[in-house]
Design a protein around this motif. Structure first.
Motif, mmCIF file in Angstrom:
data_model
loop_
_atom_site.group_PDB
_atom_site.id
_atom_site.type_symbol
_atom_site.label_atom_id
_atom_site.label_comp_id
_atom_site.label_asym_id
_atom_site.label_seq_id
_atom_site.Cartn_x
_atom_site.Cartn_y
_atom_site.Cartn_z
ATOM 1 N N UNK A 24 3.151 -8.354 -2.906
ATOM 2 C CA UNK A 24 2.010 -7.513 -2.431
ATOM 3 C C UNK A 24 1.784 -6.706 -1.008
ATOM 4 N N UNK A 25 2.352 -7.608 -0.090
ATOM 5 C CA UNK A 25 2.294 -7.311 1.402
ATOM 6 C C UNK A 25 3.505 -6.123 1.434
ATOM 7 N N UNK A 26 4.468 -6.336 0.898
ATOM 8 C CA UNK A 26 5.487 -5.340 1.116
ATOM 9 C C UNK A 26 5.440 -4.189 0.439
ATOM 10 N N UNK A 27 4.799 -4.399 -0.763
ATOM 11 C CA UNK A 27 4.384 -3.125 -1.404
ATOM 12 C C UNK A 27 3.443 -2.159 -0.588
ATOM 13 N N UNK A 28 2.376 -2.900 -0.146
ATOM 14 C CA UNK A 28 1.507 -2.379 0.530
ATOM 15 C C UNK A 28 1.918 -1.376 1.877
ATOM 16 N N UNK A 29 2.932 -2.099 2.452
ATOM 17 C CA UNK A 29 3.546 -1.533 3.613
ATOM 18 C C UNK A 29 4.401 -0.412 3.224
ATOM 19 N N UNK A 30 5.141 -0.401 2.121
ATOM 20 C CA UNK A 30 5.905 0.611 1.687
ATOM 21 C C UNK A 30 5.023 1.950 1.204
ATOM 22 N N UNK A 31 4.027 1.576 0.662
ATOM 23 C CA UNK A 31 2.968 2.808 0.187
ATOM 24 C C UNK A 31 2.587 3.247 1.481
ATOM 25 N N UNK A 45 -5.164 2.710 -0.979
ATOM 26 C CA UNK A 45 -3.989 1.668 -0.869
ATOM 27 C C UNK A 45 -4.639 0.544 -0.382
ATOM 28 N N UNK A 46 -5.363 0.645 0.725
ATOM 29 C CA UNK A 46 -6.140 -0.863 1.379
ATOM 30 C C UNK A 46 -6.847 -1.524 0.076
ATOM 31 N N UNK A 47 -7.826 -0.401 -0.418
ATOM 32 C CA UNK A 47 -8.636 -1.356 -1.158
ATOM 33 C C UNK A 47 -8.075 -1.814 -2.352
ATOM 34 N N UNK A 48 -7.115 -1.472 -3.190
ATOM 35 C CA UNK A 48 -6.352 -1.835 -4.002
ATOM 36 C C UNK A 48 -5.500 -3.096 -3.661
ATOM 37 N N UNK A 90 0.761 4.673 -6.893
ATOM 38 C CA UNK A 90 2.181 5.041 -6.319
ATOM 39 C C UNK A 90 2.910 3.955 -6.962
ATOM 40 N N UNK A 91 4.186 4.680 -7.526
ATOM 41 C CA UNK A 91 5.129 3.636 -8.108
ATOM 42 C C UNK A 91 5.892 2.731 -7.284
ATOM 43 N N UNK A 96 5.096 -5.090 -6.588
ATOM 44 C CA UNK A 96 4.111 -6.099 -6.781
ATOM 45 C C UNK A 96 4.033 -6.366 -8.395
ATOM 46 N N UNK A 97 4.080 -5.293 -9.164
ATOM 47 C CA UNK A 97 3.842 -5.310 -10.676
ATOM 48 C C UNK A 97 5.018 -6.270 -11.137
ATOM 49 N N UNK A 98 6.205 -6.188 -10.428
ATOM 50 C CA UNK A 98 7.103 -7.167 -10.944
ATOM 51 C C UNK A 98 6.817 -8.650 -11.111
#
Length: 401
Positions: A24-31, A45-48, A90-91, A96-98
């Protein structure tokens, strides 16, 4: 400790708590770096991310109880909704979905398969650029990805479940084996205790026979000689000498009976040294060379076991001197984890055990070993020498069966 879903070990439970937050943290940074051009996108993004982090706390809080089937189902369904909404944003949230594949472990039974397919359906949207890009031209590709990733995920799940089943069966087999070993140890200890009690009774009977057959008769003779000396003062010296001779013989018999209980050699040395010393004295007396070897790490054992092995070695060498006509003898004392072995081999005339039971000597050895839950095996044939193999349990000194 955190959640430990059914069928998971401690390491897997830790992975289930840590990996989703890392992804989740890595996904957030990438987005935020690649797909957050406006303040609204940043806050969305931060809210999700915050919502997903809070939702994951349902199963990640330290000390949380294992989620039941209903709670696990609700948690996973909410997770799938979060995955879909985040991928819609965002894809890149597909990373995180993985984690849905591994978090399917919270589900029970066939619901794990449903969770795997549902996760594949959500994650596959990232391969076509997200749900926003689904249209008539991308849906076939999307469905192909769903089918392919579902097949791979289900295959991996089946393999993992088989692995866990095999590990569970192995653990059950080990548990049964340990239980059997404990039961056997208890039975062995009980058998040894019974053998020791029988040995004590046999020893008492032997001592009673010794006293009756030798000492009592000897004392009777001494008394008779002293009475004769009193009645014949002239010849008192002759009767006194005879009484003295009988007393010395009785003293020798008493010493022999006491030594039969505990060889004095074992009071002065450990069992290997005591057997080696006895064998050396026997060799000097008999003129037959004897080689003594010790294998393994010698350990002090309870007196009954050491006495039994010493007497068996002594009786075996006596039999060699009386009957074998051997030119050399080999004696080996072997210490193993649970047993101690004594092997006595000679190159003498041998005999056929099926025809000749070996006489009183072998019978005496068998009885001694039975008293300590041991056994005796004989290998011999005419003209081929004899091998005597004694086996006793390796009970350390101080053990109480």
């Amino acid at each position: 400790m955190g959640v430990r879903p059914d069928g998971l070990d401690r390491r897997d439970a830790i992975v289930l708590r840590v990996v989703p937050y890392g992804a989740l943290a890595v996904s957030m940074v990438l987005v935020l770096l690649a797909d957050a051009k406006t303040p609204a996108q940043v806050w969305t993004t931060l809210g999700l991310t915050a919502t997903a982090a809070v939702w994951t706390l349902i199963v990640a809080l330290p000390g949380a109880s294992t989620p039941g089937p209903w709670l696990a189902g609700v948690y996973y369904a909410g997770l799938l909704v979060l995955f879909a909404v985040m991928i819609l944003r965002s894809p890149l949230f597909g990373l995180f979905a993985w984690t849905g594949y591994i978090q399917a472990a919270y589900l029970r039974g066939r619901w794990r398969y449903v969770g795997m397919v549902a996760t594949a359906a959500v994650v596959s949207a990232t391969y076509v650029g997200g749900f926003k890009n689904l249209n008539a031209s991308t849906v076939p590709v999307y469905l192909i990805f769903v089918a392919a990733t579902s097949a791979v995920a289900l295959a991996l799940l089946v393999l993992e479940l088989r692995r866990r089943t095999a590990l569970d069966r192995l653990a059950e087999a080990n548990a049964r084996r340990e239980a059997a070993l404990e039961e056997n140890a208890g039975l062995h200890a009980q058998l040894l205790a019974q053998a020791r009690e029988a040995g004590v009774l046999d020893e008492r009977q032997r001592m009673a026979r010794e006293i009756h057959d030798t000492l009592a008769q000897g004392f009777t003779g001494i008394i008779a000689q002293l009475e004769a000396a009193r009645q014949n003062p002239v010849e008192w010296r002759r009767y006194a000498d005879q009484a003295q001779t009988l007393a010395r013989e009785n003293l020798a018999e008493a010493r022999r009976s006491v030594e039969a209980l505990r060889p004095p050699h074992l009071d002065e040395a450990r069992l290997p040294e005591a057997i080696a010393g006895m064998s050396e004295r026997w060799s000097r007396t008999s003129g037959v060379p004897v080689g003594v070897e010790t294998a393994g790490e010698p350990q002090p054992m309870i007196p009954e076991v050491e006495v039994a092995l010493f007497r068996v070695a002594q009786e075996a060498l006596t039999n060699v001197a009386k009957h074998a006509g051997a030119s050399r003898v080999g004696l080996t004392l072997t210490y193993l984890d649970d047993v101690v072995l004594l092997d006595v081999r000679d190159d003498g005339v041998g005999f056929d055990p099926a025809v000749n039971d070996g006489g009183f000597g072998l019978t005496s050895m068998r009885q001694r070993l039975l008293r300590v839950a041991g056994r005796l095996e004989i290998e011999s044939s005419p003209g081929e020498g004899t091998a005597i193999n004694a086996t006793v349990p390796a009970l350390p000194a101080g053990a109480h069966p």
